[in-house]
Design an enzyme around this catalytic site. Sequence first.
Site, PDB file in Angstrom:
ATOM      1  N   LYS A  99       8.772  20.480 -38.332  1.00 59.79           N
ATOM      2  CA  LYS A  99       8.494  21.853 -38.793  1.00 59.79           C
ATOM      3  C   LYS A  99       9.605  22.826 -38.469  1.00 59.79           C
ATOM      4  O   LYS A  99       9.825  23.790 -39.194  1.00 59.79           O
ATOM      5  CB  LYS A  99       7.154  22.386 -38.288  1.00 59.79           C
ATOM      6  CG  LYS A  99       6.771  22.084 -36.856  1.00 59.79           C
ATOM      7  CD  LYS A  99       6.016  20.788 -36.764  1.00 59.79           C
ATOM      8  CE  LYS A  99       6.196  20.091 -35.475  1.00 59.79           C
ATOM      9  NZ  LYS A  99       5.096  20.212 -34.555  1.00 59.79           N
ATOM     10  N   GLY A 181       0.864  12.502 -26.515  1.00 62.09           N
ATOM     11  CA  GLY A 181       1.878  12.616 -27.576  1.00 62.09           C
ATOM     12  C   GLY A 181       1.665  13.813 -28.488  1.00 62.09           C
ATOM     13  O   GLY A 181       2.226  13.869 -29.577  1.00 62.09           O
ATOM     14  N   GLU A 184       5.246  19.197 -28.071  1.00 66.01           N
ATOM     15  CA  GLU A 184       6.651  19.127 -28.459  1.00 66.01           C
ATOM     16  C   GLU A 184       7.483  18.670 -27.267  1.00 66.01           C
ATOM     17  O   GLU A 184       7.036  18.728 -26.119  1.00 66.01           O
ATOM     18  CB  GLU A 184       7.132  20.513 -28.914  1.00 66.01           C
ATOM     19  CG  GLU A 184       6.445  21.027 -30.151  1.00 66.01           C
ATOM     20  CD  GLU A 184       6.618  20.105 -31.346  1.00 66.01           C
ATOM     21  OE1 GLU A 184       7.751  19.856 -31.769  1.00 66.01           O
ATOM     22  OE2 GLU A 184       5.602  19.615 -31.870  1.00 66.01           O
ATOM     23  N   LYS A 199       4.815  26.804 -38.349  1.00 61.47           N
ATOM     24  CA  LYS A 199       3.857  26.282 -39.325  1.00 61.47           C
ATOM     25  C   LYS A 199       3.327  27.382 -40.243  1.00 61.47           C
ATOM     26  O   LYS A 199       3.214  27.171 -41.446  1.00 61.47           O
ATOM     27  CB  LYS A 199       2.713  25.584 -38.587  1.00 61.47           C
ATOM     28  CG  LYS A 199       3.175  24.294 -37.920  1.00 61.47           C
ATOM     29  CD  LYS A 199       2.139  23.787 -36.942  1.00 61.47           C
ATOM     30  CE  LYS A 199       2.534  22.459 -36.335  1.00 61.47           C
ATOM     31  NZ  LYS A 199       1.720  22.106 -35.178  1.00 61.47           N
TER      32      LYS A 199
HETATM   33  P1  NDP Z   1       9.579  12.038 -30.073  1.00 61.00           P
HETATM   34  O1  NDP Z   1      10.469  12.743 -29.108  1.00 61.00           O
HETATM   35  O2  NDP Z   1       8.476  11.204 -29.559  1.00 61.00           O
HETATM   36  O3  NDP Z   1      10.442  11.136 -31.055  1.00 61.00           O
HETATM   37  C1  NDP Z   1      11.712  11.461 -31.528  1.00 61.00           C
HETATM   38  C2  NDP Z   1      12.536  10.194 -31.521  1.00 61.00           C
HETATM   39  O4  NDP Z   1      13.772  10.460 -32.203  1.00 61.00           O
HETATM   40  C3  NDP Z   1      12.879   9.734 -30.111  1.00 61.00           C
HETATM   41  O5  NDP Z   1      12.774   8.343 -30.025  1.00 61.00           O
HETATM   42  C4  NDP Z   1      14.313  10.230 -29.961  1.00 61.00           C
HETATM   43  O6  NDP Z   1      15.053   9.477 -29.033  1.00 61.00           O
HETATM   44  C5  NDP Z   1      14.840  10.033 -31.363  1.00 61.00           C
HETATM   45  N1  NDP Z   1      16.018  10.858 -31.614  1.00 61.00           N
HETATM   46  C6  NDP Z   1      16.211  12.146 -31.268  1.00 61.00           C
HETATM   47  N2  NDP Z   1      17.437  12.552 -31.666  1.00 61.00           N
HETATM   48  C7  NDP Z   1      18.018  11.498 -32.272  1.00 61.00           C
HETATM   49  C8  NDP Z   1      19.290  11.279 -32.860  1.00 61.00           C
HETATM   50  N3  NDP Z   1      20.205  12.228 -32.913  1.00 61.00           N
HETATM   51  N4  NDP Z   1      19.552  10.061 -33.381  1.00 61.00           N
HETATM   52  C9  NDP Z   1      18.631   9.086 -33.313  1.00 61.00           C
HETATM   53  N5  NDP Z   1      17.419   9.218 -32.744  1.00 61.00           N
HETATM   54  C10 NDP Z   1      17.110  10.419 -32.248  1.00 61.00           C
HETATM   55  O7  NDP Z   1       9.000  13.183 -31.050  1.00 61.00           O
HETATM   56  P2  NDP Z   1       7.707  13.109 -31.980  1.00 61.00           P
HETATM   57  O8  NDP Z   1       7.637  11.794 -32.637  1.00 61.00           O
HETATM   58  O9  NDP Z   1       6.554  13.620 -31.232  1.00 61.00           O
HETATM   59  O10 NDP Z   1       8.074  14.228 -33.039  1.00 61.00           O
HETATM   60  C11 NDP Z   1       9.038  14.024 -34.032  1.00 61.00           C
HETATM   61  C12 NDP Z   1       8.982  15.200 -34.998  1.00 61.00           C
HETATM   62  O11 NDP Z   1       7.679  15.273 -35.581  1.00 61.00           O
HETATM   63  C13 NDP Z   1       9.196  16.547 -34.320  1.00 61.00           C
HETATM   64  O12 NDP Z   1       9.835  17.408 -35.229  1.00 61.00           O
HETATM   65  C14 NDP Z   1       7.776  17.045 -34.074  1.00 61.00           C
HETATM   66  O13 NDP Z   1       7.702  18.450 -34.009  1.00 61.00           O
HETATM   67  C15 NDP Z   1       7.080  16.526 -35.308  1.00 61.00           C
HETATM   68  N6  NDP Z   1       5.653  16.346 -35.178  1.00 61.00           N
HETATM   69  C16 NDP Z   1       5.116  15.732 -34.090  1.00 61.00           C
HETATM   70  C17 NDP Z   1       3.770  15.521 -34.002  1.00 61.00           C
HETATM   71  C18 NDP Z   1       3.140  14.858 -32.835  1.00 61.00           C
HETATM   72  O14 NDP Z   1       1.903  14.833 -32.763  1.00 61.00           O
HETATM   73  N7  NDP Z   1       3.897  14.325 -31.897  1.00 61.00           N
HETATM   74  C19 NDP Z   1       2.870  15.940 -35.092  1.00 61.00           C
HETATM   75  C20 NDP Z   1       3.534  16.557 -36.204  1.00 61.00           C
HETATM   76  C21 NDP Z   1       4.871  16.742 -36.237  1.00 61.00           C
HETATM   77  P3  NDP Z   1      15.080  10.008 -27.508  1.00 61.00           P
HETATM   78  O15 NDP Z   1      13.673   9.904 -27.011  1.00 61.00           O
HETATM   79  O16 NDP Z   1      16.026   9.073 -26.844  1.00 61.00           O
HETATM   80  O17 NDP Z   1      15.545  11.427 -27.547  1.00 61.00           O
HETATM   81  N1  HSE Z   2       3.078  19.900 -30.894  1.00 61.56           N
HETATM   82  C1  HSE Z   2       2.405  19.998 -32.143  1.00 61.56           C
HETATM   83  C2  HSE Z   2       0.969  20.387 -31.913  1.00 61.56           C
HETATM   84  C3  HSE Z   2       2.486  18.690 -32.875  1.00 61.56           C
HETATM   85  O1  HSE Z   2       0.499  20.236 -30.794  1.00 61.56           O
HETATM   86  O2  HSE Z   2       0.314  20.848 -32.840  1.00 61.56           O
HETATM   87  C4  HSE Z   2       1.902  18.741 -34.258  1.00 61.56           C
HETATM   88  O3  HSE Z   2       2.678  19.524 -35.093  1.00 61.56           O
END
Ligand code: NDP
Ligand code: HSE
Length: 406
Positions: A99, A181, A184, A199
């Site tokens: 987002k 999980g 952020e 959002k």
């Molecule tokens: P995480 O931190 O769990 O996952 C991100 C992953 O991407 C990590 O494994 C990270 O590695 C990797 N990464 C980061 N930078 C790079 C890079 N430059 N090159 C390669 N890999 C990279 O985050 P989430 O999965 O929770 O969230 C991902 C996105 O989704 C965010 O924008 C979040 O706001 C959004 N989101 C999340 C939700 C949730 O419930 N978690 C729900 C809705 C949206 P490393 O850990 O080593 O940094």
């Molecule tokens: N950190 C965000 C939340 C993830 O708690 O709503 C979903 O966008």
Amino acid sequence: MKVALMGHGVVGSGVAEILLEKKESLAEKAGSLLELVKILDLRDFPQLSYQELFTKDFSEIESDDSISIVVEAMGGLHPAYEYVKSCLEKGKSVVTSNKELVAEKGAELLAVAKEKNVNFFFEASVGGGIPVIRPMHLCLAANELKTVYGILNGTTNFILTKMIREQMSFEKALSIAQELGYAEKDPTADVEGIDACRKICILASIACKKHIYPKDVYAEGITKITAEDVAYASAAGYVVKLIGQAKLGKEQHQVMVTPALVPVDHQLSGVDDVFNAVLIEGDCTGDVMFYGKGAGKMPTASAVVADVVHAAKMPGTSLSLTWEDSTASVALPLTSCENSFYYRLQGSVKPETVEQLWGEVVWLTRKDQPANEVAFMTACMKEGEAVKAEKQLQDAVILSKIRYLD
Ligand code: NDP
Ligand code: HSE
């Protein structure tokens, strides 16, 4: 169709699992096999059965012309912005859950997607697993949208529910949300209202067709809410929720994120834990409500994979999902925004003084209310008028100020 994934964290690992485990049913829905061929991540995952898909080199995705859909689930603005833009420029459709990226760079990336006739989809960026963006631009296409508001952050809704229902501490509730999980990477974005602000900016931009930037939108989180405020609210028949709101005007729109007192008989009052809900008022439909899990691995991955299926099925740009960039702010300045307010004051303040400053108010009470504390709710007024009254107040300090949902 070949698919690449950037980011294998909470969301990305869910996306990989669904793409790999539900191949057949997804192929039926997409009209072609969706083959996950590359995963970009900084870490190694030696325990995974699909470890051979991993790379640390973005150019392996960028320069592979056989990859037609790229999922971005890395988070953050950089390098996500550069990677996504480059993929779109290379003629690949992009699906993102990020987002921050959409709220900051949406207009620009949608324009690149349109120029290259590919899709830029971001269903998971608002409301986690709740289908809201596609219903908004497709299913509600016949409507002029008047208001969009709701509970847009799972972490803060989870924290408020735990604190109020189970008397859990803020810190403990936040740490559970992180373990699950939901939060952020930097949870300040959740608890200070920044994530919900991104959002509501995305939803408001879809509704008004102009980019609304987070920097122009007032956002306040849940960190100043006290047990005393919750007690006054509860005694008066309200619950406290973090609400994102967009009231659409002709030229400028009231967009903000703040805690709000929500009447117990309102549809949003029972939206608890990690659940989110978005209420949209269209001129044809009236109110429509979307409800579901707003964060977490599989709900969010569900929304991402749905976008991948849609992108595979309809490869050309989806023209209903666009908005223009804006130079001047299309968000109303805070002083012109209209709300009703709850105040809690400490000091020797007379009821007639309060009513002289704020107009007619409704007085609130709570159990064990100290003699030198008052709480009241005002009628709807401009923020500027409320602030003027605050400045004229003497012999009392304002302990809390919370808006409420009219
Ligand atoms: P995480 O931190 O769990 O996952 C991100 C992953 O991407 C990590 O494994 C990270 O590695 C990797 N990464 C980061 N930078 C790079 C890079 N430059 N090159 C390669 N890999 C990279 O985050 P989430 O999965 O929770 O969230 C991902 C996105 O989704 C965010 O924008 C979040 O706001 C959004 N989101 C999340 C939700 C949730 O419930 N978690 C729900 C809705 C949206 P490393 O850990 O080593 O940094
Ligand atoms: N950190 C965000 C939340 C993830 O708690 O709503 C979903 O966008």
